[in-house]
Design a protein around this motif. Structure first.
Motif, PDB file in Angstrom:
ATOM      1  N   ALA A  94       0.891  -1.253   0.112  1.00  0.00           N
ATOM      2  CA  ALA A  94      -0.037   0.000  -0.126  1.00  0.00           C
ATOM      3  C   ALA A  94       0.780   1.351  -0.068  1.00  0.00           C
ATOM      4  N   ARG A 110       2.137   2.239  -3.277  1.00  0.00           N
ATOM      5  CA  ARG A 110       1.054   2.756  -4.229  1.00  0.00           C
ATOM      6  C   ARG A 110       0.481   4.095  -3.828  1.00  0.00           C
ATOM      7  N   VAL A 111       0.430   4.323  -2.292  1.00  0.00           N
ATOM      8  CA  VAL A 111      -0.062   5.655  -1.733  1.00  0.00           C
ATOM      9  C   VAL A 111       1.011   6.781  -1.884  1.00  0.00           C
ATOM     10  N   ILE A 164      -7.207  10.055  -3.374  1.00  0.00           N
ATOM     11  CA  ILE A 164      -6.126   8.894  -3.382  1.00  0.00           C
ATOM     12  C   ILE A 164      -6.845   7.601  -3.320  1.00  0.00           C
ATOM     13  N   GLN A 195      -8.567   6.612  -6.469  1.00  0.00           N
ATOM     14  CA  GLN A 195      -7.703   6.133  -7.508  1.00  0.00           C
ATOM     15  C   GLN A 195      -7.208   4.762  -7.563  1.00  0.00           C
ATOM     16  N   LEU A 196      -6.953   4.469  -6.152  1.00  0.00           N
ATOM     17  CA  LEU A 196      -6.171   3.111  -5.904  1.00  0.00           C
ATOM     18  C   LEU A 196      -7.271   1.965  -5.592  1.00  0.00           C
TER      19      LEU A 196
END
Length: 154
Positions: free
Chosen positions: A100, A103-104, A117, A120-121
């Motif tokens: 995570a 990705r974040v 966010i 998007q993820l």
């Protein structure tokens, strides 16, 4: 608080009390639990999962939307900013594992709020918040929408 009868419409006083109880730093769930309106058994402030209150017939989503459109409420958004270097970011995920954090953190540029966010993820806002707020290399900027803003134009 005085509310509508079981199955009836909520009183204007109840709605006003709920809106007045909303303050920065206090969640809607905490406000509902503090006012004794939560319908969940064993509910306590900060741990409530109710999104509507069947006992008083208050539709939380409609109440908040109405208050935002009429400009009674302001929205506080949280914008994380990653202050580390790209090398530190690469080191945050050993072996390039798609965790995570990997990705974040690249989206933590100050232009994306937690909810953006998360969308998007495909994560929850709580997951994004957990990744950002526990790190010394992430600063979170809280931005309150101006009083004249609307949902379409924050």
């Amino acid at each position: 608080p005085d509310g509508g009868a079981e199955g009836g419409a909520p009183s204007p006083r109840m709605i006003l009390d709920l809106l007045l109880a909303l303050q920065p730093g206090k969640t809607l769930a905490q406000v509902c639990c503090d006012n004794g309106l939560c319908s969940l058994q064993g509910c306590s402030p900060g741990r409530c999962g109710a999104t509507s209150l069947p006992r008083s017939q208050v539709d939380i989503r409609r109440m908040i939307t109405f208050a935002r459109v009429k400009r009674y409420l302001r929205l506080v958004e949280h914008y994380p900013v990653y202050t580390g270097t790209p090398q530190q970011l690469a080191a945050a995920t050993p072996g390039g594992a798609p965790g995570a954090a990997a990705r974040v953190l690249p989206l933590c540029d100050g232009n994306n709020a937690y909810d953006g966010i998360a969308c998007q993820l495909g994560l929850t806002i709580a997951q994004v918040q957990e990744e950002c707020e526990g790190r010394p290399d992430v600063i979170v900027i809280n931005r309150m929408s101006p009083a004249g803003s609307t949902i379409e134009n924050p």
